[in-house]
Motif scaffolding. Structure first.
Motif, PDB file in Angstrom:
ATOM      1  N   ARG A 143     -17.739 -42.266  17.071  1.00 21.06           N
ATOM      2  CA  ARG A 143     -17.906 -43.647  16.638  1.00 21.06           C
ATOM      3  C   ARG A 143     -19.273 -43.877  15.982  1.00 21.06           C
ATOM      4  O   ARG A 143     -20.039 -44.766  16.378  1.00 21.06           O
ATOM      5  N   VAL A 144     -19.566 -43.038  15.010  1.00 14.36           N
ATOM      6  CA  VAL A 144     -20.843 -43.130  14.296  1.00 14.36           C
ATOM      7  C   VAL A 144     -20.786 -44.301  13.322  1.00 14.36           C
ATOM      8  O   VAL A 144     -19.920 -44.368  12.447  1.00 14.36           O
ATOM      9  N   ASP A 145     -21.701 -45.256  13.469  1.00 16.17           N
ATOM     10  CA  ASP A 145     -21.767 -46.421  12.589  1.00 16.17           C
ATOM     11  C   ASP A 145     -22.708 -46.107  11.427  1.00 16.17           C
ATOM     12  O   ASP A 145     -23.922 -46.328  11.507  1.00 16.17           O
ATOM     13  N   VAL A 146     -22.144 -45.599  10.338  1.00 14.78           N
ATOM     14  CA  VAL A 146     -22.975 -45.168   9.204  1.00 14.78           C
ATOM     15  C   VAL A 146     -23.545 -46.361   8.441  1.00 14.78           C
ATOM     16  O   VAL A 146     -24.587 -46.257   7.782  1.00 14.78           O
ATOM     17  N   ARG A 147     -22.886 -47.521   8.516  1.00 11.45           N
ATOM     18  CA  ARG A 147     -23.354 -48.677   7.741  1.00 11.45           C
ATOM     19  C   ARG A 147     -24.675 -49.233   8.261  1.00 11.45           C
ATOM     20  O   ARG A 147     -25.434 -49.843   7.529  1.00 11.45           O
ATOM     21  N   GLY A 148     -24.947 -49.002   9.549  1.00 10.98           N
ATOM     22  CA  GLY A 148     -26.176 -49.535  10.112  1.00 10.98           C
ATOM     23  C   GLY A 148     -27.347 -48.582  10.063  1.00 10.98           C
ATOM     24  O   GLY A 148     -28.403 -48.863  10.625  1.00 10.98           O
ATOM     25  N   MET A 149     -27.173 -47.432   9.406  1.00 12.60           N
ATOM     26  CA  MET A 149     -28.233 -46.416   9.370  1.00 12.60           C
ATOM     27  C   MET A 149     -28.991 -46.458   8.049  1.00 12.60           C
ATOM     28  O   MET A 149     -28.431 -46.776   7.001  1.00 12.60           O
ATOM     29  N   SER A 150     -30.252 -46.092   8.111  1.00 14.57           N
ATOM     30  CA  SER A 150     -31.026 -45.899   6.891  1.00 14.57           C
ATOM     31  C   SER A 150     -30.621 -44.558   6.273  1.00 14.57           C
ATOM     32  O   SER A 150     -29.961 -43.737   6.921  1.00 14.57           O
ATOM     33  N   ASP A 151     -31.028 -44.331   5.029  1.00 14.61           N
ATOM     34  CA  ASP A 151     -30.646 -43.096   4.333  1.00 14.61           C
ATOM     35  C   ASP A 151     -31.140 -41.856   5.073  1.00 14.61           C
ATOM     36  O   ASP A 151     -30.399 -40.868   5.217  1.00 14.61           O
ATOM     37  N   ASP A 152     -32.386 -41.886   5.535  1.00 17.38           N
ATOM     38  CA  ASP A 152     -32.955 -40.709   6.204  1.00 17.38           C
ATOM     39  C   ASP A 152     -32.237 -40.408   7.519  1.00 17.38           C
ATOM     40  O   ASP A 152     -31.920 -39.255   7.817  1.00 17.38           O
ATOM     41  N   ILE A 153     -31.982 -41.459   8.312  1.00 17.59           N
ATOM     42  CA  ILE A 153     -31.299 -41.253   9.594  1.00 17.59           C
ATOM     43  C   ILE A 153     -29.864 -40.791   9.355  1.00 17.59           C
ATOM     44  O   ILE A 153     -29.366 -39.897  10.053  1.00 17.59           O
ATOM     45  N   LEU A 154     -29.198 -41.370   8.359  1.00 20.73           N
ATOM     46  CA  LEU A 154     -27.829 -40.964   8.055  1.00 20.73           C
ATOM     47  C   LEU A 154     -27.771 -39.496   7.647  1.00 20.73           C
ATOM     48  O   LEU A 154     -26.894 -38.743   8.089  1.00 20.73           O
ATOM     49  N   ARG A 155     -28.736 -39.084   6.815  1.00 15.63           N
ATOM     50  CA  ARG A 155     -28.744 -37.693   6.362  1.00 15.63           C
ATOM     51  C   ARG A 155     -28.984 -36.739   7.530  1.00 15.63           C
ATOM     52  O   ARG A 155     -28.259 -35.739   7.671  1.00 15.63           O
ATOM     53  N   SER A 156     -29.974 -37.018   8.370  1.00 14.90           N
ATOM     54  CA  SER A 156     -30.272 -36.119   9.489  1.00 14.90           C
ATOM     55  C   SER A 156     -29.116 -36.079  10.491  1.00 14.90           C
ATOM     56  O   SER A 156     -28.772 -35.020  11.017  1.00 14.90           O
ATOM     57  N   THR A 157     -28.500 -37.241  10.746  1.00 12.05           N
ATOM     58  CA  THR A 157     -27.361 -37.286  11.671  1.00 12.05           C
ATOM     59  C   THR A 157     -26.191 -36.473  11.131  1.00 12.05           C
ATOM     60  O   THR A 157     -25.549 -35.711  11.865  1.00 12.05           O
ATOM     61  N   THR A 158     -25.919 -36.624   9.851  1.00 13.72           N
ATOM     62  CA  THR A 158     -24.796 -35.913   9.247  1.00 13.72           C
ATOM     63  C   THR A 158     -25.041 -34.411   9.236  1.00 13.72           C
ATOM     64  O   THR A 158     -24.124 -33.612   9.479  1.00 13.72           O
ATOM     65  N   ILE A 159     -26.275 -33.999   8.971  1.00 13.80           N
ATOM     66  CA  ILE A 159     -26.597 -32.565   8.977  1.00 13.80           C
ATOM     67  C   ILE A 159     -26.333 -31.965  10.358  1.00 13.80           C
ATOM     68  O   ILE A 159     -25.750 -30.874  10.478  1.00 13.80           O
ATOM     69  N   LYS A 160     -26.749 -32.679  11.408  1.00 13.44           N
ATOM     70  CA  LYS A 160     -26.514 -32.179  12.769  1.00 13.44           C
ATOM     71  C   LYS A 160     -25.023 -32.082  13.068  1.00 13.44           C
ATOM     72  O   LYS A 160     -24.558 -31.106  13.681  1.00 13.44           O
ATOM     73  N   LEU A 161     -24.253 -33.072  12.634  1.00 16.85           N
ATOM     74  CA  LEU A 161     -22.811 -33.049  12.869  1.00 16.85           C
ATOM     75  C   LEU A 161     -22.151 -31.893  12.119  1.00 16.85           C
ATOM     76  O   LEU A 161     -21.266 -31.213  12.648  1.00 16.85           O
ATOM     77  N   ILE A 162     -22.582 -31.655  10.875  1.00 18.86           N
ATOM     78  CA  ILE A 162     -22.014 -30.549  10.086  1.00 18.86           C
ATOM     79  C   ILE A 162     -22.324 -29.214  10.754  1.00 18.86           C
ATOM     80  O   ILE A 162     -21.453 -28.334  10.869  1.00 18.86           O
ATOM     81  N   ASP A 163     -23.590 -29.038  11.181  1.00 25.44           N
ATOM     82  CA  ASP A 163     -23.959 -27.792  11.858  1.00 25.44           C
ATOM     83  C   ASP A 163     -23.110 -27.577  13.110  1.00 25.44           C
ATOM     84  O   ASP A 163     -22.638 -26.462  13.375  1.00 25.44           O
ATOM     85  N   GLY A 164     -22.908 -28.656  13.881  1.00 26.31           N
ATOM     86  CA  GLY A 164     -22.105 -28.535  15.090  1.00 26.31           C
ATOM     87  C   GLY A 164     -20.659 -28.200  14.792  1.00 26.31           C
ATOM     88  O   GLY A 164     -20.048 -27.357  15.466  1.00 26.31           O
ATOM     89  N   VAL A 165     -20.088 -28.838  13.769  1.00 24.59           N
ATOM     90  CA  VAL A 165     -18.693 -28.583  13.396  1.00 24.59           C
ATOM     91  C   VAL A 165     -18.510 -27.146  12.925  1.00 24.59           C
ATOM     92  O   VAL A 165     -17.558 -26.457  13.327  1.00 24.59           O
ATOM     93  N   MET A 166     -19.435 -26.678  12.086  1.00 30.82           N
ATOM     94  CA  MET A 166     -19.285 -25.316  11.548  1.00 30.82           C
ATOM     95  C   MET A 166     -19.479 -24.270  12.635  1.00 30.82           C
ATOM     96  O   MET A 166     -18.827 -23.225  12.630  1.00 30.82           O
TER      97      MET A 166
END
Length: 547
Positions: A143-166
């Protein structure tokens, strides 16, 4: 079976390296009978093996040799050396990780070298779609709320999620897939503009045209070619369009399927989606230079010669009303941008555009942008509305990005009522047709004026027409600088000051060959300047003087 592996910045290479000092085809790995050799092809950065400069061909390479190209370090591993090889198999290129602040190069395996580029692209697209789907699923679960994130936080959060998924679901990726590049592509598609990110970063690309999700064309050095990158599907293209237009307050949907917008760097974007676009969402991006272009850049590009540049600088400073004309993609807006920067700093300038592209540097500047209607069809602010409003803002000069309709009449009236030195652009094939286009646009204003009155307005308002032409080779040149000298027998009189004479198209790389020449005519305002004692160089108008 491939006996050669290209290294460079171009998409056609099996090993793609980024950076301004890396050439399109920088080097190549070649399979010879006694091993793998590296050959230097071009580029500003030297190719070094174990610190030694490689002039032409060097090898055979061993797994202990360290190949350096700029900030990249490569290790070539021959998986089937000559003493054990029963058949020719290309090498594996392994990577020595560079420091954290340096670019990351790509790893190419033997199976990659054997595979066709088209097959690799299809396989990479399939895996990218799988990882992206898993990422979206993971975001939904958490339940990640991407609309409430700044660009930097969104990018770092997404990178961590991608690393975990892969790491969890895609630990068994085939050797043909570069894990880090796949992760970057998924990141770009999830929160950025997908495959367009790399094309936007490539300074050699001047235009990007997305015809369909799997068909992207680019323009380099005036030539159009198909790119090897593509989107995963139509939904990914739509997401990229929405990320462009949403921050600007624009919208695109079935009820409003077309939109003009701009990127943060000022690049102009046009997008159109189904049901109007039959093959899927389409995007056209005209990139702007990352640095401010100056008059000397026109000389570097070969767009004009020094006398023409000197004349245009003087014309802008002496408050001549100028219309820049040309066909689509001829560089009108770029030329208008450069001319606008010759305006003195003590002039108050108002710029009016449909989608903001101009980058003026004057301190006393007001920039206005038109606004489309909202979902209820209300709130539209047109170019014409802005031109009328600009007259109440006490401007010394008005710069209109492009006249397309009735705003031409308001622009002409502004030029005739104390706003000398104003600039605009118009679509036309030559200076004479520019006058005809202005007549038609004035008639589009709804004012039923006699043609004689319209032509008198144009003749008294416009001083110069600067026509830029795009030749088949991709070169853009100022083909005419013409002066409007008045009206006679109901016809507006034009006098060519400078011309470009194209002799042939057989030059280097098929480029147009010709020269810039003065016609010998001296414009009226230059004669007045000379009479006032202003130091002007009349020798630039010497008949037939080549640039």
């Amino acid at each position: 079976m491939h006996r050669e592996c290209g290294i460079g910045r171009g998409d056609g290479n099996l090993i793609v390296l980024q950076g301004w000092s890396i050439a399109q085809q920088h080097a190549a790995l070649k399979r010879e009978a006694n091993g793998i050799f590296i050959q230097t092809l071009s580029g500003r950065t030297a190719v070094r093996v174990n610190g030694e400069h490689v002039q032409a061909l060097h090898g055979p390479l061993s797994s202990n040799d360290q190949v350096e190209i700029g900030d990249y370090r490569l290790q070539v591993i021959d998986e089937d050396p000559p003493e054990t090889r029963s058949q020719e198999v290309p090498a594996t290129v392994a990577e020595t990780p560079p420091p954290a602040n340096e670019p990351i190069s790509e790893t190419k395996s033997a199976s990659q070298a054997l595979a066709k580029p088209d097959e690799l692209a299809v396989e990479a697209t399939v895996w990218r779609a799988r990882v992206h789907a898993a990422l979206v699923k993971q975001m939904d679960l958490r339940r990640v709320d991407v609309r409430g994130m700044s660009d930097d936080i969104l990018r770092s959060t997404t990178i961590k999620l991608i690393d975990g998924v892969m790491e969890k679901e895609f630990n068994d990726l085939p050797k043909t897939i570069n894990r880090r590049r796949l992760a970057k592509e998924v990141l770009d598609e999830a929160i950025g503009l997908g495959p367009l990110e790399d094309l936007l970063d490539d300074n050699s690309v001047t235009e990007i045209m997305v015809n369909a999700h799997d068909q992207i064309f680019i323009e380099r050095a005036g030539r159009i070619e198909q790119s090897t990158v593509n989107f995963t599907n139509d939904r990914a293209v739509l997401s990229a369009i929405e990320r462009i237009v949403t921050p600007l307050g624009r919208r695109i949907d079935e009820s409003s399927p077309m939109v003009d917008a701009r990127l943060k760097d000022g690049s102009r974007v046009n997008a159109i989606i189904p049901p109007v676009a039959l093959r899927g969402p389409s995007i056209s991006i005209r990139k702007f230079s990352k640095r401010k272009l100056e008059g000397k850049d026109l000389l570097t590009f070969g767009s004009l010669n020094p006398p023409m540049l000197e004349f245009l600088i003087m014309a802008v400073k002496e408050r001549r009303n100028i219309v820049v004309s040309g066909g689509t993609g001829s560089g009108k807006t770029t030329l208008l941008n450069i001319l606008s920067n010759f305006i003195p700093d003590d002039d108050r300038v108002v710029t009016i555009e449909d989608a903001a592209e101009l980058r003026l540097v004057q301190p006393n500047l007001v920039a206005l942008e038109a606004r489309p209607p909202n979902m209820e069809g209300k709130g539209q602010i047109t170019i014409r509305d802005l031109v009328k409003n600009a007259l109440r803002m006490r401007p010394d000069r008005i710069v209109v990005g492009e006249c397309r309709g009735g705003e031409a009449l308001d622009m002409l009236q502004a030029m005739n009522t104390g706003h000398e030195g104003s600039l605009t652009t118009a679509h036309a094939n030559n200076p004479r047709e520019t006058l005809s286009r202005l007549e038609v646009m004035v008639m589009m204003s709804g004012m039923e004026l006699p043609m004689t009155v319209v032509r008198e307005q144009i003749a008294s308002a416009v001083d110069l027409i600067v026509h830029q032409k795009r030749y088949p080779c991709g070169s853009r040149k100022v083909s005419h600088i013409s002066e409007v000298t008045g009206i006679e027998s109901g016809t507006i009189q034009l006098q060519d000051i400078f011309l470009f004479n194209a002799r042939s198209y057989g030059g280097r790389d098929g480029k147009v060959v010709g020269d810039f020449r003065a016609t010998g005519a001296v414009p009226e305002f230059y004669e007045m300047l000379a009479e006032r004692g202003v130091n002007v160089d009349l020798s630039i108008f010497r008949t037939g003087a080549p640039g």
